[in-house]
Design an enzyme around this catalytic site. Structure first.
Site, short mmCIF file in Angstrom:
data_model
loop_
_atom_site.label_atom_id
_atom_site.label_comp_id
_atom_site.label_asym_id
_atom_site.label_seq_id
_atom_site.Cartn_x
_atom_site.Cartn_y
_atom_site.Cartn_z
N HIS A 67 40.06 32.97 37.28
CA HIS A 67 38.85 32.15 37.26
C HIS A 67 38.33 31.96 35.84
CE1 HIS A 67 37.80 32.84 41.78
NE2 HIS A 67 38.62 31.83 41.58
N GLU A 74 39.69 36.32 46.83
CA GLU A 74 40.20 37.68 47.05
C GLU A 74 39.80 38.18 48.43
OE1 GLU A 74 39.58 42.27 45.63
OE2 GLU A 74 39.25 40.72 44.12
N CYS A 115 38.20 47.92 40.48
CA CYS A 115 39.31 48.10 39.55
C CYS A 115 38.84 48.71 38.23
CB CYS A 115 40.04 46.78 39.33
SG CYS A 115 39.41 45.75 38.01
N HIS A 166 44.24 36.55 42.80
CA HIS A 166 43.30 37.02 43.82
C HIS A 166 43.99 37.40 45.13
CE1 HIS A 166 41.52 33.91 41.16
NE2 HIS A 166 40.61 34.84 41.00
N HIS A 225 34.98 34.13 48.61
CA HIS A 225 35.77 34.43 47.41
C HIS A 225 37.24 34.51 47.81
CE1 HIS A 225 37.42 36.64 43.98
NE2 HIS A 225 36.37 36.24 43.30
N SER A 280 33.70 33.11 38.11
CA SER A 280 34.30 34.43 37.89
C SER A 280 33.36 35.51 38.42
CB SER A 280 34.56 34.64 36.39
OG SER A 280 34.84 36.00 36.12
N SER A 281 33.79 36.20 39.46
CA SER A 281 32.95 37.23 40.07
C SER A 281 32.60 38.33 39.08
CB SER A 281 33.66 37.83 41.29
OG SER A 281 32.93 38.90 41.84
#
Length: 316
Positions: A41, A126, A199, A74, A124, A227-228
């Site tokens: 992203h 992901e 992460c 993702h 999202h 972008s999260s």
């Protein structure tokens, strides 16, 4: 006006790997190469890959039969993988290995028949990919999505005593901790992952921006609006009581932001390249910055291997 750089910042190992997969696939097979969803992203990165010949699509029906497609960092659902196989698409998988770890965890709980809760943001990619690891034909449980503590309070699960949770990898560490605490309070026997699914790069960058905020009266976060992890960095700085803005590039800096500011912090989300940070620093110098210093931060040495087919090509 002094500028302080967060460390670590910018690209993580999963993003590096995903971008390299697209570049090497183009080098190896030529164009066109299709990429399902933005591989990471970041607008600058995606535009660069488009110029190299990558074609970005949102759904597999936009990819011609027999073509080559890359799955984004993702991750994708099992249904997408099956569709690609049925259509004879050549697939290179750029899913971040840390996202794959979450996928395997979901699949394991599915096989045992346990109900599963995913902490994440609806819509999202992901989250869509992780929810799509649940195979109703191979398990008797269900998977549920919660986004906040209020969702936990109103959640009704079929098996409250046979339940597990996992998380989207790019969430706020603090917010996730609060949601997990609420889940454990409501469902005392709930099982969690052996290690935090947030992460390493997300956590390191959040720790770094928290430290930055203690010394600054403004924090600029370089990253795209979708972008999260970049959004979480800006939100975290604001929670620390510091003005913060998420910017795609130096062109978005409003000169009014830096008036009467003495210490400006700069960081970048995990999908933002250093070249954009360099542009921000140059713009801040134009606006009166007198020095740039960098926090020592936490060293990162993580490297994820490329898919075997691309590694073999490198050897050849």
């Amino acid at each position: 006006m002094k500028v302080l750089l967060a460390n670590p910042r910018g690209f993580c190992a999963g993003v590096d790997r995903a971008i390299e997969i697209v570049k090497r696939t183009i080098d190896m097979l030529g164009t066109p190469i299709y990429v399902r969803h933005e591989v990471v992203h970041n607008r600058f990165v995606v535009d660069d890959l488009k110029q190299r010949g990558a074609i970005f699509v949102e759904e597999l029906h936009q990819v011609p039969d027999g073509a080559t497609v890359i799955f984004s960092a993702h991750g994708v659902s099992q249904a997408v993988r099956r569709q690609a196989a049925q259509r004879g698409l050549k697939v290179f998988d750029a899913t971040c290995p840390l996202v794959t770890k979450v996928h395997l965890d979901v699949a394991r709980h599915c096989r045992t028949g346990r109900d599963m809760i995913l902490i994440g943001h609806a819509g999202h990619p992901e989250v869509e990919g992780t929810m799509g690891q649940w195979d109703q034909e191979r398990g008797t449980g269900r998977i549920y999505l919660v986004e906040n503590i209020d969702d936990v309070a109103t959640l009704h699960v079929a098996q409250p005593h046979h339940l597990a949770y996992t998380t989207q990898t790019t969430l706020s560490v603090d917010d996730t901790r609060n949601i997990i605490d609420a889940l454990r309070q409501r469902f005392p026997t709930i099982q969690g992952p052996k290690n935090n699914d947030i992460c390493y790069a997300t956590q390191n960058r959040q720790d770094a921006v928290r430290e930055l905020a203690r010394e600054c009266d403004l924090v600029l976060v370089v990253g795209s609006p979708n972008s999260s992890n970049s959004n979480r960095l800006s939100e975290l700085a604001q929670r620390e009581g510091v003005a913060s803005y998420l910017i795609d590039s130096a062109a978005e800096i409003d000169p009014a932001w830096v008036i009467d500011k003495h210490h400006i912090g700069v960081t970048a989300g995990a999908s933002a390249p250093q070249v954009l940070v360099d542009g921000v620093l140059a713009r801040l110098y134009e606006l009166g910055a007198t020095s740039v210093s960098e926090h020592s931060g936490k060293p990162e040495s993580m490297v994820f291997a490329l898919p075997k087919a691309l590694r073999l090509q490198l050897v050849d």
